[in-house]
Enzyme design. Sequence first.
Site, mmCIF file in Angstrom:
data_model
loop_
_atom_site.group_PDB
_atom_site.id
_atom_site.type_symbol
_atom_site.label_atom_id
_atom_site.label_comp_id
_atom_site.label_asym_id
_atom_site.label_seq_id
_atom_site.Cartn_x
_atom_site.Cartn_y
_atom_site.Cartn_z
ATOM 1 N N LYS A 96 26.228 -15.619 -32.870
ATOM 2 C CA LYS A 96 25.890 -16.807 -33.680
ATOM 3 C C LYS A 96 25.614 -16.271 -35.073
ATOM 4 O O LYS A 96 24.607 -15.596 -35.307
ATOM 5 C CB LYS A 96 24.673 -17.527 -33.108
ATOM 6 C CG LYS A 96 24.269 -18.730 -33.955
ATOM 7 C CD LYS A 96 23.344 -19.631 -33.176
ATOM 8 C CE LYS A 96 21.962 -19.736 -33.777
ATOM 9 N NZ LYS A 96 21.911 -20.461 -35.049
ATOM 10 N N GLY A 157 14.164 -25.888 -38.136
ATOM 11 C CA GLY A 157 12.726 -26.109 -37.956
ATOM 12 C C GLY A 157 12.194 -27.391 -38.556
ATOM 13 O O GLY A 157 11.009 -27.689 -38.428
ATOM 14 N N ALA A 184 20.409 -26.766 -35.184
ATOM 15 C CA ALA A 184 19.277 -26.811 -36.130
ATOM 16 C C ALA A 184 18.907 -28.216 -36.585
ATOM 17 O O ALA A 184 19.754 -29.063 -36.807
ATOM 18 C CB ALA A 184 19.543 -25.948 -37.356
ATOM 19 N N GLY A 185 17.603 -28.390 -36.696
ATOM 20 C CA GLY A 185 17.051 -29.604 -37.292
ATOM 21 C C GLY A 185 16.761 -30.730 -36.331
ATOM 22 O O GLY A 185 16.186 -31.753 -36.711
ATOM 23 N N ASN A 206 15.741 -25.152 -30.874
ATOM 24 C CA ASN A 206 14.678 -24.167 -30.701
ATOM 25 C C ASN A 206 13.301 -24.764 -30.998
ATOM 26 O O ASN A 206 12.496 -25.027 -30.107
ATOM 27 C CB ASN A 206 14.951 -22.949 -31.577
ATOM 28 C CG ASN A 206 14.037 -21.775 -31.237
ATOM 29 O OD1 ASN A 206 14.387 -20.629 -31.491
ATOM 30 N ND2 ASN A 206 12.883 -21.998 -30.634
ATOM 31 N N THR A 207 13.043 -25.032 -32.273
ATOM 32 C CA THR A 207 11.689 -25.415 -32.687
ATOM 33 C C THR A 207 11.150 -26.637 -31.926
ATOM 34 O O THR A 207 9.987 -26.654 -31.526
ATOM 35 C CB THR A 207 11.672 -25.705 -34.203
ATOM 36 O OG1 THR A 207 12.268 -24.599 -34.871
ATOM 37 C CG2 THR A 207 10.260 -25.895 -34.715
#
Length: 256
Positions: A96, A157, A184-185, A206-207
Site C-alpha cells: 500500500k 483519521g 481513509a477518512g 483504521n481510525t
Amino acid sequence: MLELYGTSVSSRLMLGTARYPSPAILADAVRASGTGIVTVSLRRETGPDKQGQEFWALIKELGVRVLPNTAGCYTVQEAVTTAHMARELFGTPWIKLEVIGDKETLCPDVFGLVEATRILAEDGFEVFPYTTEDLIVAERLVEAGCKVLMPWGAPIGSGRGLNNAFGLKTLRARFPGIPLVVDAGIGVPSHAAEAMEMGYDAVLINTAVGKAGDPVKMAQAFAMAVEAGRLGYEADPIDARDIATPSTPFAGKAAL
Ligand SMILES: CC(=O)[C@@H](O)[C@H](O)COP(=O)(O)O
C-alpha cells in the site's frame, strides 16, 4: 468474489492495525470484522524490539493476509526503500503505497506517488496506491501498472466520510474493471455503506475502529455495513426522484 492482483478476497473490509487501545483489542476487532486483509506500517509496528516482535507474532496468529504500507513516507526514495524492506520482511509483493505531500492534511503527493508506482511496478511490486479521487492521476497510476486504486474518502483519521462523492462516482464509472477501495477518512458505518452502494469494491478503515469507544463492536458494525452496502449495490437500487410517486396503487380504492 473480489480479486486483488489475482488473489480472491472474501471480505470487502480491510482494517488498519494502528491506534488500538491494546494488542488484545486489535486482535478481537480483526476477528469481529471478518477481514482477510490488514495493513501494517513497517515503520511503526515491526521494529526489531520486543514490542515489534510481539506485534508481528499477533498478526501471524490472526491468519490474515498482510498488506504492508509505506505510511509516513514523504519522498519517492523513502517510499521505494520502505517498500523493498516490506517485501523482504513480509514476503509479499503487495504494497500500500503512501507518498504524503502535506503534513496537515496528509494529502498524497500524487506526482511522487505516480513516480514511485512506476519504479515499484517495474520491479515486480503489486501496488495499492493511496491517492486522491483525481481522474487524471488515476489514469496515470493505471498506466504505471496499478491494477487496484485506493482513493481517499477524506483525510486520514478525519472521520469525515466521502468528501467528494461526485469525484468518487466519476472514478467508479471511468474504471469499471479496476477494483476500487475507499481508503481513509471513513468515520461511521454509514460512510462505508455509502461507498459500497456506489459500487466501490472494498473499504479500508483504521481510525474509526481503533479509536471507537468499543473497537470490537465497531468492527462488527463496519462488517455489517459493508455487506449491506454491497448487497444494496448488487440489488440495483432505484434512482432518486424530485417528485413523489405513490407507492400504494389506486386500484380498488373506495369511491366516495
Ligand atoms: C492505516 C492506514 O493505512 C491509514 O493510513 C489508512 O489510510 C486509513 O485511514 P483512516 O485511519 O482514516 O481509516
